[in-house]
Design an enzyme around this catalytic site. Structure first.
Site, short mmCIF file in Angstrom:
data_model
loop_
_atom_site.label_atom_id
_atom_site.label_comp_id
_atom_site.label_asym_id
_atom_site.label_seq_id
_atom_site.Cartn_x
_atom_site.Cartn_y
_atom_site.Cartn_z
N GLU A 148 1.21 -1.02 0.21
CA GLU A 148 0.05 0.29 -0.08
C GLU A 148 0.76 1.04 -0.08
O GLU A 148 1.62 1.40 0.45
CB GLU A 148 -0.80 0.25 1.38
N GLU A 191 -8.92 11.84 2.19
CA GLU A 191 -9.06 10.91 3.23
C GLU A 191 -9.29 12.14 4.56
O GLU A 191 -8.28 13.77 4.89
CB GLU A 191 -7.78 10.22 3.40
#
EC number: 3.2.1.8
Length: 661
Positions: A116, A213
């Site tokens: 990730e 985010e």
């Protein structure tokens, strides 16, 4: 700590999201979890609660808003699949402030390995570069800014492949973009290349989006993303500004130039490559260029070894592959005096104490503009004719770390024999101190096929411990290992892979580099021999696998297939470099005759210490003095570890031996 798991929850959209129906070309506001395509762009939206929403607009544009009722959310537009070479342009507004916990980032996943990754352009109250338990990998320049690189590990967390253990890679922009109106360019290849130079490799791309985010915060964004043109050229080590002196005598492929001076003119330095001293010089009081013209390969260190009152060394830079690497840009400097102790700082050209500055690998290319080879295939340092059996064969295109935890025990002798039979050496043992104390007689067998390092004394959970408790646990383990005849450990693997800043600080205080793993064999979890071998087959150059020495008989059964698979890929077992935590080539293979040392370095008293005359022991790529009085095993003479001649010459294939001038 805030935001350590941001992005993880995106995965749930892939596993259980409510799919949208036909996508309208008109603006559409999402308030439920979803992934899909919109106007030629991939999108993702996820939240765990609250009022967060994202509106899909024309092209690559999206808007978002969220309030404090939302615990965690993430969304953005981009591509599926991503790729390594995409140049991403973005513009719009980022409506948060420094009190709000939020990122604006290029975000994505890869498989094989499962990674990730984030390229953080702006953030609020939490800097992801401070993630707990992570490893810093320095910085580089791209698109008009410096990016700080950090790797973190996530254990048993959601991923695009369900609950897994995997690494996160962070590139964090410095200075960050800030808030309000915002625009920028991300030349992703620069990040990929720098990560790869540090052994942080990506795999096969899944999605890649320019994401907003938020975590327990409030804010908004209006972002348009597109494919653009590079705004910042190739990556380079941050801060490298000095030019190469025209009088340099080297810098071409196959040689290394060191530019340095001493404070009083009697300072002595060694150039170490791949763990071996390849040249050494006594410095003058003005800067001069010192040239090594050989072709040794591996990690590069400049070592100061005769510190005394009035003696200091200043290293300006080195030149390798036609690239200038500034000493002040290097993180590893164990010789600088800072924060009240030797080795207490980084990023300095000064050497006040005995120690070394690490300059990366001969095959690195930090600037992206090098005249020499910088591929992984150049990492082989051996002159051996032994092929690719063992850790230094001439057919090795890369090196991997074969590691075993929890020994020594009743299985150790069997495992050592299997490793020898299959030429799967050298390996790295991470031993428990209590097992060492109970089975000290097995230490010599472990050392015959590799190195022994620290895995704690009792294998406890230590994340709630005080600094002193952790320090005592690790120090007790070091003492047990040394009492059993091994050198002082330089590596530490935390039990269960659990790490925090307290554990990290205690390990550093003891001179231990924290090493985890890139691939988990799952042998501890009942994996079959075939599954263990398949896991090892995922290894790439520089990576490390976790296995165990114990009652896991399937691990023993997998050794032959692991060796076969690695040879088929051109990968060989290597040692783990304590400066980087990466697997690197042993500096020798197939016996003492293959050790490539210059005559000047062999005659240097500093290279081999004062024991053993003009001879020393090459032990799996690391040089130790020979014992004068001890006739077998490891010893402790003249206030340092030494190794007997018989033990030094007992190494298996891929090891070294006694080297004399």
């Amino acid at each position: 700590m805030k935001l350590p798991t941001l992005g993880k929850c995106v995965v749930r959209t892939l596993m259980g999201a409510v799919a949208l129906g036909a996508i309208s070309v008109n603006a559409q506001t999402l308030s439920s979890n979803s992934t899909g395509t919109n106007n030629g762009f991939y999108y993702t939206f996820w939240k765990d609660s609250g009022d967060a929403s994202m509106t899909l607009l024309s092209g690559g544009r999206y808007q978002s808003s969220w309030g404090n009722s939302t615990n965690n959310w993430v969304g953005g537009k981009g591509w599926n699949p991503g790729n390594n070479s995409r140049v991403i342009s973005y513009s719009g507004s980022y409506g948060v402030d420094s009190s709000q916990n939020s990122y604006l980032a290029l975000y994505g996943w890869t498989r094989s390995p499962l990674i990730e990754y984030y390229v953080i352009e702006s953030y609020g109250s939490y800097n992801p570069a401070s993630c707990s338990g992570g490893t810093d990998y320095g910085s580089f320049q791209s698109d008009g800014a410096t990016y700080n690189v950090r790797r973190c590990q996530r254990v048993n967390q959601p991923s695009i492949d369900g609950t897994q253990t995997f690494y996160q890679y962070f590139s964090v922009r410095n200075p960050k973009k800030g808030f309000g109106n915002i625009s920028g360019t991300i030349t992703f290849a620069n990040h990929v290349n720098f990560w790869a130079s540090k052994g942080l490799n990506l795999g096969n791309h899944n999605y890649q989006v320019l994401a907003t985010e938020g975590y327990q915060s409030r804010g908004s964004s209006d972002i348009t993303v597109s494919e653009g043109t590079s705004g910042g050229g190739t990556s380079s080590v941050g801060g490298a500004s000095s030019s190469v002196n025209s009088s340099t005598g080297g810098g071409s492929s196959g040689g290394i130039t060191v530019r340095a001076r001493g404070a009083n003119g009697s300072e002595h330095i060694n150039l170490r490559v791949g763990g071996a001293v390849v040249a050494n010089w006594t410095l003058g009081t003005s800067f001069q260029n010192y040239l090594y013209s050989g072709n040794a390969s591996g990690d590069i260190q400049v070592q100061f070894d005769n510190d005394a009152s009035g003696r200091d060394v200043v290293v300006d830079y080195i030149i390798v592959n036609g690239e200038t690497r500034q000493a002040e840009d290097m993180e590893h400097n164990s010789a600088v005096y800072a924060n009240g102790r030797c080795g207490g700082g980084s990023y300095s050209e000064n050497m006040h104490c005995n120690g070394e500055i690490g300059f990366g690998y001969t095959y690195d290319c930090f600037s992206g503009n090098c005249s020499g080879g910088n591929g992984g295939s150049n990492s082989s340092a051996g002159n051996s004719s032994s092929g690719n059996t063992g850790g230094g064969g001439s057919n090795c295109s890369g090196y991997v770390g074969i590691t075993f935890d929890d020994g020594p025990n009743s299985n150790t002798a069997t495992l050592v024999n299997l490793l020898r039979q299959n030429n799967l050496t050298p390996v790295t043992w991470f031993n428990q101190g209590n097992n060492v104390a109970s089975n000290a007689h097995l230490m010599s067998q472990q050392l015959s096929v590799g190195e022994v390092h620290n895995h704690s004394y009792t294998h406890p959970h230590m994340t709630s411990w005080t600094y002193q408790q952790v320090y005592d646990e690790l120090n007790r383990t070091n003492q047990a290992i040394q009492n059993a005849g091994a050198p002082k450990p330089t590596l530490f693997r935390p039990p269960y892979g659990e790490l925090n800043s307290t554990i990290q600080q205690a390990a550093q205080a003891l001179g231990l580099r924290v090493v985890t793993w890139d691939v988990d064999s799952q042998d501890w979890n009942g994996a079959s021999a075939a599954a263990i071998a398949n896991a090892a087959n995922q290894l790439q150059n520089g990576q490390v696998i976790l296995m165990h020495d114990g009652s896991y008989t399937n691990t023993n059964s997998a050794i032959a297939q692991i060796a076969t698979n690695l040879r088929a890929k051109g990968l060989c077992p290597g040692r783990i470099d304590p400066n980087t935590g990466r697997a690197v080539a042993p500096s020798s293979s197939g016996g003492s005759s293959s050790v490539a040392l210059s005559s000047s370095s062999r005659s240097s008293s500093s290279a081999g210490g004062n024991t053993g005359g003009n001879c020393q022991c090459n032990w799996w790529g690391t040089f130790y003095p020979l014992c004068q009085t001890q006739t077998s095993g490891w010893g402790w003479e003249n206030s340092r570890s030494c190794i007997s001649t018989s033990t030094c010459n007992s190494q298996g294939t891929g090891g070294g031996g006694v080297v004399c001038n």
